[in-house]
Design an enzyme around this catalytic site. Structure first.
Site, PDB file in Angstrom:
ATOM      1  N   SER A  31       8.680 -29.639 -37.277  1.00  6.27           N
ATOM      2  CA  SER A  31       8.624 -30.435 -38.497  1.00  6.27           C
ATOM      3  C   SER A  31       7.649 -31.595 -38.324  1.00  6.27           C
ATOM      4  O   SER A  31       7.700 -32.301 -37.324  1.00  6.27           O
ATOM      5  CB  SER A  31      10.020 -30.982 -38.802  1.00  6.27           C
ATOM      6  OG  SER A  31       9.982 -31.856 -39.897  1.00  6.27           O
ATOM      7  N   LYS A  55       8.162 -30.573 -43.132  1.00  4.92           N
ATOM      8  CA  LYS A  55       8.370 -32.011 -42.943  1.00  4.92           C
ATOM      9  C   LYS A  55       9.632 -32.493 -43.658  1.00  4.92           C
ATOM     10  O   LYS A  55      10.008 -31.964 -44.700  1.00  4.92           O
ATOM     11  CB  LYS A  55       7.135 -32.726 -43.494  1.00  4.92           C
ATOM     12  CG  LYS A  55       7.028 -34.164 -43.083  1.00  4.92           C
ATOM     13  CD  LYS A  55       5.632 -34.680 -43.388  1.00  4.92           C
ATOM     14  CE  LYS A  55       5.637 -36.186 -43.392  1.00  4.92           C
ATOM     15  NZ  LYS A  55       6.205 -36.782 -42.176  1.00  4.92           N
ATOM     16  N   GLY A  56      10.268 -33.510 -43.077  1.00  3.69           N
ATOM     17  CA  GLY A  56      11.558 -33.997 -43.561  1.00  3.69           C
ATOM     18  C   GLY A  56      11.601 -34.298 -45.052  1.00  3.69           C
ATOM     19  O   GLY A  56      10.697 -34.932 -45.596  1.00  3.69           O
ATOM     20  N   VAL A  81       4.826 -42.486 -39.027  1.00  3.07           N
ATOM     21  CA  VAL A  81       4.597 -42.133 -40.424  1.00  3.07           C
ATOM     22  C   VAL A  81       5.755 -42.651 -41.276  1.00  3.07           C
ATOM     23  O   VAL A  81       5.555 -43.092 -42.403  1.00  3.07           O
ATOM     24  CB  VAL A  81       4.418 -40.604 -40.579  1.00  3.07           C
ATOM     25  CG1 VAL A  81       4.431 -40.189 -42.048  1.00  3.07           C
ATOM     26  CG2 VAL A  81       3.119 -40.159 -39.913  1.00  3.07           C
ATOM     27  N   LEU A  83       8.521 -40.903 -42.185  1.00  2.26           N
ATOM     28  CA  LEU A  83       9.165 -39.883 -43.025  1.00  2.26           C
ATOM     29  C   LEU A  83       8.755 -39.959 -44.491  1.00  2.26           C
ATOM     30  O   LEU A  83       9.549 -39.692 -45.392  1.00  2.26           O
ATOM     31  CB  LEU A  83      10.695 -39.957 -42.886  1.00  2.26           C
ATOM     32  CG  LEU A  83      11.212 -39.662 -41.470  1.00  2.26           C
ATOM     33  CD1 LEU A  83      12.715 -39.934 -41.389  1.00  2.26           C
ATOM     34  CD2 LEU A  83      10.918 -38.232 -41.053  1.00  2.26           C
ATOM     35  N   CYS A 140      14.928 -39.325 -36.138  1.00  2.00           N
ATOM     36  CA  CYS A 140      13.598 -39.893 -36.295  1.00  2.00           C
ATOM     37  C   CYS A 140      13.594 -41.349 -35.847  1.00  2.00           C
ATOM     38  O   CYS A 140      14.387 -42.157 -36.318  1.00  2.00           O
ATOM     39  CB  CYS A 140      13.089 -39.814 -37.719  1.00  2.00           C
ATOM     40  SG  CYS A 140      11.385 -40.400 -37.789  1.00  2.00           S
ATOM     41  N   ILE A 201      12.983 -31.772 -28.135  1.00  2.00           N
ATOM     42  CA  ILE A 201      13.353 -33.127 -28.478  1.00  2.00           C
ATOM     43  C   ILE A 201      12.481 -33.666 -29.617  1.00  2.00           C
ATOM     44  O   ILE A 201      11.392 -33.159 -29.847  1.00  2.00           O
ATOM     45  CB  ILE A 201      13.196 -34.095 -27.263  1.00  2.00           C
ATOM     46  CG1 ILE A 201      11.752 -34.052 -26.744  1.00  2.00           C
ATOM     47  CG2 ILE A 201      14.196 -33.766 -26.190  1.00  2.00           C
ATOM     48  CD1 ILE A 201      11.461 -35.077 -25.632  1.00  2.00           C
TER      49      ILE A 201
END
Lengths: 312, 235
Positions: A31, A55-56, A81, A83, A140, A201
């Site tokens: 992701s 991506k989330g 970034v 999220l 995150c 991870i």
């Protein structure tokens, strides 16, 4: 010289079952780097990917962190970034229709600040169709509220995972943070909460300072370290978690070659995901797939199950 | 440093203000990000594309040290560049900001003016022949007066902006901020090219952003050239 008849060799089987998601290849896109996939589809062949983790996505749009968001480090990079994402509604209307026929299995990373926000996203995506699994991001490091807070406490982990579990029948991956004292405790909490697989991870929390400005380099001060620099850390954590949970592991962190991917599988990962390596080389999945097949042929390995956790 | 690359497909399509992503050589590709470079010029007949840069880190040092004839992987042309120049356009370049503006200046023969500033003469790295163009008036300016006028590009810009058709700028952030506000006060349309650290270069990773009203714009995809009013540049 006499003719020697070679043993007919079967093509090595790369198909795997990652917590109920059948993937044609054990190589996934992690992701983040690929965003929602559209831009990279014009650039690279998606076939070598068994799955794409987009991506989330949060319930509402998130604007992300102020720039600078990126910095290169020794054999890696820092990103903050934050999220940034268009929110669930726009994702379902604009991005999802374009992703459904991309080829690889589609896993959507979901984010939130409260358990309710996670379950809100999960229940809507559960009914959306064309999605093969969800990855809960409780890890995150780049946002102040939520995110990593859930992933650093086993009770919060259990609470979020079990809440999402009740809202969806989709296979559920839980992505763990390395920024904890003992990752295996968190992994067990995720398994008990109903996770079908563990992703690990996420990035390691870090920072840099701009000595000319005499200020932190990143707009968010802290960012997540990724890339080859973290590979041995990621591998160690996959090894630790593989000894603690029964559900399969999606290993990631600095994977840059078939050799790296094989190490994760031998440490106990069922599959691997690529992140920063795709920035270095957008065609990385293809070369890793070729390398895996070559290794399997050379060592008479028919399925990846034969070497999963073999180094343990 | 100027490096010329044979990249006919990119050279054919590229227009001023766009950039290329240059991937690192194989022995470095497993631990270094590709680097974005403004396109300095193209030659559609020979298929050549030039980039102009100074050595600021590992990537530029590698590119500067490359042997003639070596192969590099390029992705491009990327991003949204400048609009077509109109008569009386005023171009403002600070330091390495000259790279896209030299390409823009060379795209036409209509009357246009270029302000080219840097701290010192040796930082005016653009070869003179690239700026000897029909219809182009060039003003050079250095902080220490070692070449051209003594002062800054912004000083000169304040003096020349009156009556300009439109403004096109690339350079350090403080210069862009000043050009933006001076153009705004003068009621003249301005276009600025913004630099930011990048990873993917194609709009996927959301790593390179510039603040805008109500959120952020992506430098690699929405830019690097923006209408000055589109983005917020801190003074």
């Amino acid at each position: 010289m006499n003719e020697t008849k070679e043993q007919p060799q079967n093509e090595p089987e790369l198909k795997i079952n990652l917590g109920g998601i059948i993937l044609n290849s054990p190589i996934l896109a992690a992701s983040g780097p690929l965003g929602y996939g559209h831009e990279y589809r014009e650039l690279i062949n998606f076939d070598p990917f068994g799955g794409i983790i987009v991506k989330g996505i949060s319930l509402e749009p998130w604007s992300g962190n102020p720039p600078p968001r990126l910095a290169e480090t020794a054999s890696g990079m820092l990103n903050a970034v934050g999220l940034q994402n268009p929110g669930l509604v726009q994702f379902m209307e604009k991005d999802l229709p374009l992703l459904r026929d991309a080829g690889p299995k589609l896993i959507v990373n979901i984010i939130g600040c409260t358990p309710d926000q996670y379950t809100g996203v999960a229940s809507r995506l559960d009914r959306a169709g064309g999605i093969d699994g969800l990855e809960i991001n409780i890890s995150c490091p780049n946002i102040k509220a939520g995110g990593m807070a859930f992933g650093t406490d086993p009770r919060s982990t259990y609470r979020v995972v079990s809440a999402v579990r009740r809202k969806t029948k989709l296979p559920l991956l839980v992505k763990l943070s390395p920024n904890v004292t003992d990752i295996s405790i968190i992994a067990r909490a995720a398994e008990e909460g109903g996770a079908d697989a563990i992703s690990l991870i996420n990035t390691l929390s870090g920072m840099l300072i701009d000595i000319d400005q005499k200020k932190p380099l990143l707009g968010n001060t802290f960012g997540g370290l990724s890339g080859p620099a973290i590979m041995p850390v990621a591998l160690r954590m996959v090894w630790q978690v593989a000894g603690e949970v029964k559900i399969p592991i999606l290993g990631m962190g600095g994977i840059n070659s078939a050799d790296d991917a094989l190490q994760f599988i031998m440490a106990g990962a069922r599959a691997v995901a690529l992140g920063t390596g795709l920035f270095y080389n957008p065609g990385l999945a293809e070369s890793i797939k070729t390398g895996l097949v070559k290794y399997m042929r050379k060592n008479n390995i028919n399925t990846l199950g034969q070497i999963e956790g073999i180094a343990r | 440093m100027r490096v010329t690359l044979y990249a006919p497909d990119i050279a054919r399509e590229a227009y001023p203000g766009q950039f290329v992503h240059i991937f690192m050589p194989p022995e470095h590709r497993d631990h270094m990000l590709p680097r974005p470079f403004s396109i300095f010029g193209t030659n559609r007949h020979t298929g050549e594309l030039a980039v102009l840069f100074e050595i600021v880190g590992r990537g530029t040092a590698l590119l500067a040290g490359t042997d003639p004839g070596s192969s590099w992987r390029l992705l491009g042309p990327l991003g949204r560049g400048f609009p077509v120049l109109q008569p009386g356009s005023l171009l403002v370049a600070g330091g390495m900001g000259i790279a896209p503006l030299a390409f823009l200046a060379a795209s036409t023969t209509i009357p246009r003016t270029l302000i080219y500033g840097a701290r010192t003469a040796d930082q005016l790295v653009c070869p003179r022949e690239n700026l000897e163009l029909p219809g182009l008036t060039v003003y050079e300016v250095t902080d220490d007066g070692s070449r051209g006028e003594k002062g800054t590009a912004v000083d000169l810009f304040s003096r020349l902006v009156e009556g300009a058709g439109a403004v096109f700028a690339c350079g350090p952030r403080p210069m862009l901020a000043a050009v933006r506000s001076i153009s705004n006060r003068a009621g003249i349309e301005a276009w600025i090219s913004v630099e930011e650290r990048m990873a993917c270069g194609i709009g996927a990773c959301l790593g390179c952003v510039v603040p805008a009203d109500g959120g952020y714009k992506q430098v690699c995809r929405d830019g690097p050239v923006f209408r000055a009013g589109e983005v917020i540049i801190d003074e």
